[in-house]
Design a protein around this motif. Structure first.
Motif, PDB file in Angstrom:
ATOM      1  N   ALA A  52     -21.407  -0.614-128.228  1.00  0.00           N
ATOM      2  CA  ALA A  52     -21.548  -0.633-126.872  1.00  0.00           C
ATOM      3  C   ALA A  52     -20.512   0.173-126.503  1.00  0.00           C
ATOM      4  CB  ALA A  52     -21.372  -2.243-126.293  1.00  0.00           C
ATOM      5  N   PRO A  53     -20.716   0.982-125.372  1.00  0.00           N
ATOM      6  CA  PRO A  53     -19.514   1.996-124.989  1.00  0.00           C
ATOM      7  C   PRO A  53     -18.347   1.103-124.530  1.00  0.00           C
ATOM      8  CG  PRO A  53     -21.550   2.511-123.852  1.00  0.00           C
ATOM      9  CD  PRO A  53     -21.863   1.311-124.563  1.00  0.00           C
ATOM     10  N   LYS A  54     -17.231   1.484-124.797  1.00  0.00           N
ATOM     11  CA  LYS A  54     -15.924   0.939-124.426  1.00  0.00           C
ATOM     12  C   LYS A  54     -15.373   1.232-123.203  1.00  0.00           C
ATOM     13  CE  LYS A  54     -14.695   0.390-129.486  1.00  0.00           C
ATOM     14  NZ  LYS A  54     -13.419   0.643-130.353  1.00  0.00           N
ATOM     15  N   GLY A  57     -20.652   2.216-119.310  1.00  0.00           N
ATOM     16  CA  GLY A  57     -22.105   1.910-119.757  1.00  0.00           C
ATOM     17  C   GLY A  57     -22.948   2.305-118.733  1.00  0.00           C
ATOM     18  N   GLU A  65     -15.059   2.657-114.818  1.00  0.00           N
ATOM     19  CA  GLU A  65     -15.974   3.711-114.466  1.00  0.00           C
ATOM     20  C   GLU A  65     -15.283   4.782-114.033  1.00  0.00           C
ATOM     21  OE1 GLU A  65     -19.166   3.005-112.013  1.00  0.00           O
ATOM     22  OE2 GLU A  65     -20.344   1.725-113.322  1.00  0.00           O
ATOM     23  N   ARG A 325     -22.440  10.467-125.494  1.00  0.00           N
ATOM     24  CA  ARG A 325     -22.222   9.048-125.877  1.00  0.00           C
ATOM     25  C   ARG A 325     -20.710   8.747-126.471  1.00  0.00           C
ATOM     26  NH1 ARG A 325     -26.917   6.202-126.768  1.00  0.00           N
ATOM     27  NH2 ARG A 325     -25.652   4.660-127.099  1.00  0.00           N
ATOM     28  N   GLY A 328     -18.458   8.080-123.850  1.00  0.00           N
ATOM     29  CA  GLY A 328     -18.541   6.551-123.325  1.00  0.00           C
ATOM     30  C   GLY A 328     -19.579   6.432-122.533  1.00  0.00           C
ATOM     31  N   TYR A 329     -20.596   7.696-122.149  1.00  0.00           N
ATOM     32  CA  TYR A 329     -21.408   7.407-121.222  1.00  0.00           C
ATOM     33  C   TYR A 329     -22.519   6.913-122.022  1.00  0.00           C
ATOM     34  CZ  TYR A 329     -19.240  10.797-118.161  1.00  0.00           C
ATOM     35  OH  TYR A 329     -18.535  11.400-117.295  1.00  0.00           O
ATOM     36  N   GLY A 330     -23.075   5.321-121.454  1.00  0.00           N
ATOM     37  CA  GLY A 330     -24.023   4.675-122.232  1.00  0.00           C
ATOM     38  C   GLY A 330     -25.416   5.213-121.906  1.00  0.00           C
ATOM     39  N   SER A 331     -26.337   4.583-122.821  1.00  0.00           N
ATOM     40  CA  SER A 331     -27.690   5.200-122.755  1.00  0.00           C
ATOM     41  C   SER A 331     -28.445   4.736-121.391  1.00  0.00           C
ATOM     42  CB  SER A 331     -28.692   4.110-123.958  1.00  0.00           C
ATOM     43  OG  SER A 331     -28.506   2.997-123.734  1.00  0.00           O
ATOM     44  N   ASP A 332     -28.077   3.789-120.517  1.00  0.00           N
ATOM     45  CA  ASP A 332     -28.511   3.615-119.207  1.00  0.00           C
ATOM     46  C   ASP A 332     -28.213   4.532-118.262  1.00  0.00           C
ATOM     47  OD1 ASP A 332     -26.026   2.622-119.342  1.00  0.00           O
ATOM     48  OD2 ASP A 332     -26.209   0.985-118.301  1.00  0.00           O
TER      49      ASP A 332
END
Length: 494
Positions: A52-54, A57, A65, A325, A328-332
């Motif tokens: 999970a991004p730290k 996300g 953010e 990724r 820290g940029y999440g898959s969503d």
């Protein structure tokens, strides 16, 4: 066109595909699949599940953010391109001098010519005729200046700096003056123009400079640099229909997600041929790129592996995705880009997916107008990423600095090379840590680039001012922010 893959015994490599369709990168932006028709998408190497991004996300709390979507330091800087009193009072245009310029290349290459054309007219105290756009090169785009830019706004907003007219004076419906065509060397200085162009202008009264791109020196005195900024960031406004459609695309992206990333990926064959890079396509790749390189007679034979080690080869789409990724940029997170990244970021969007064919119909026959739509979306994105240093990437980087230092990620390709080489032998946490470390100073923070370094359109430092009285107490910031803040103030003083 279906993307095929081929397997290697030890590891997967990027297969080489037909180079029948070649597209110049100035017109190939973001989502345009034409940028990859010469290649198959790079196969994704098997990875363990991403933690999970730290940092972020894509839909977390605002405090986490802010590190990736905006710079805390940007509030301390603003664009400032107002002329000095001496410059404003010194405008003299001689009625017997008319300057015409013929731009060349794609939209953003032509943009540099338009900007510099205004400055050259000022240097020569000449009336500028609205620039001619390139309609004969690779793109075969029939658009005129007024089809892309608001010509009346362009003329009026610069009226205190340079006199601009739409066409040469005419008598009885016919042109009363005819241009004398001339060429100037690249990066011609003001003295160069006074020595080479002014005598012809005095004698012929109308001079047209052909192939006008990057024809003015990068370093000029401050007021001329600020004039460049007034043209670039204020006078060159897209037409109403283009702005409306571009803003509609931004609104539709914002409806899908609070923040979104815009990607400008260049990975077409002619660009790779010019760069001297290879990507594991074997003898067929070497043969086909070699054939393309013969177009440039002065292009030296390079060592592809050395070029890549030195960071001169663009990252592949997969590498860009892995970098994001790791940062820290999440898959969503939602991206405005092209499909080879779908395994890492499933929320991908393009002009064609955001707008109907009918909505795009007025623009689709014209590559420059389609490129203008991409430009608007990139400019309006919360984070902009490019795997290249082409015209669009440079101009957008400078524009985003001028208008608030919006997050602009430039891959540190030289340092990332070794990390990508070793990524199969280290944990994801180690990989991500190294990527974040190497990307410090390449995220669009204020004063990342020393004033005067690089192309002016990418680093318009004379047009960016520090705002006094708004600096925060560094004790209130994170330690890393405080260190960056101190570094920025030191650079500003130097």
């Amino acid at each position: 066109m279906a993307f095929q893959r081929r397997r290697q015994k030890e590891r997967r490599r990027i297969p080489w595909f037909s180079t029948a369709t070649l597209v110049s990168g100035a017109a190939v932006v973001l989502l345009a699949l034409l940028a990859l028709v010469s290649f198959l998408g790079p196969p994704l190497i098997d990875h363990p599940p991403f933690p999970a991004p730290k940092i972020i996300g894509g839909s977390g709390d605002d405090s986490s953010e802010s590190n990736l979507w905006e710079s805390k330091l940007s509030r301390n800087y603003q664009g400032c391109s107002e002329p000095s009193s001496e410059f404003a009072a010194g405008s003299t245009t001689y009625s017997s001098r008319f300057l015409m310029i013929a731009t060349n290349g794609g939209l953003n290459q032509q943009r540099t010519g338009i900007i510099d054309g205004v400055v050259v007219a000022r240097i020569l105290n000449a009336t500028l005729v609205v620039p001619k756009l390139d309609q004969t090169s690779f793109w075969k785009d029939s658009s005129n200046f007024s089809d892309i830019f608001d010509v009346n706004w362009f003329i009026e907003s610069l009226s205190k700096d340079v006199r601009i007219i739409k066409q040469l004076p005419r008598k009885s419906g016919k042109a009363s003056l005819y241009p004398w065509t001339i060429r100037v060397p690249k990066k011609c200085t003001p003295r160069c123009y006074q020595n080479r162009v002014l005598p012809a202008l005095l004698k012929k009264h109308v001079v047209q400079i052909k192939k006008f791109d990057y024809s003015l020196a990068n370093k000029l005195e401050k007021d001329l640099q600020k004039l460049r900024c007034r043209v670039n960031y204020h006078a060159l406004k897209f037409t109403g229909p283009i702005l409306e459609m571009g803003n509609r695309l931004i609104e539709r992206m914002k409806m899908k997600s609070k923040n979104f990333i815009a990607l400008h990926l260049r990975f077409e064959a002619d660009m790779l041929a010019f760069s001297g890079c290879y990507y594991g396509g074997g003898e067929k790749e070497i043969r086909e790129l070699g054939a393309i390189r013969k177009r440039w007679k002065t292009l030296h034979t390079s060592n592809p592996e050395k070029e890549r080690r030195h960071g001169k080869c663009p990252l592949t789409p997969e590498e860009v995705g892995l970098m994001l990724r790791a940062l820290g940029y999440g898959s969503d997170v939602h991206l405005y880009t092209l499909t080879p990244l779908k395994a890492l970021f499933p929320n991908l969007h393009s002009k064609e997916s955001l707008a109907s064919r009918e909505e795009l119909a007025p623009f689709s026959p014209f590559s420059s107008q389609m490129a203008a739509l991409d430009f608007i979306v990139c400019d309006g994105s919360d984070a902009f990423v490019a795997n290249n240093n082409g015209n669009m990437a440079k101009i957008l980087a400078g524009r985003r600095r001028y208008f608030g230092h919006k997050t602009t990620i430039r891959p540190n390709a030289k340092k990332l090379y070794s990390v990508f080489q070793s990524r199969g032998n280290i944990t994801w946490e180690e990989f991500a840590s190294k990527v974040r470390s190497h990307q410090r100073g390449f995220m669009g923070e204020p004063n990342e680039v020393r004033p005067g370094r690089g192309e002016f359109h990418e680093n318009p430092s004379p047009c960016i001012c520090e705002i006094s009285g708004v600096l925060q107490d560094e004790d209130d910031d994170d330690p890393e922010d405080a260190r960056m803040h101190s570094r920025n103030r030191l650079l500003a003083r130097n």
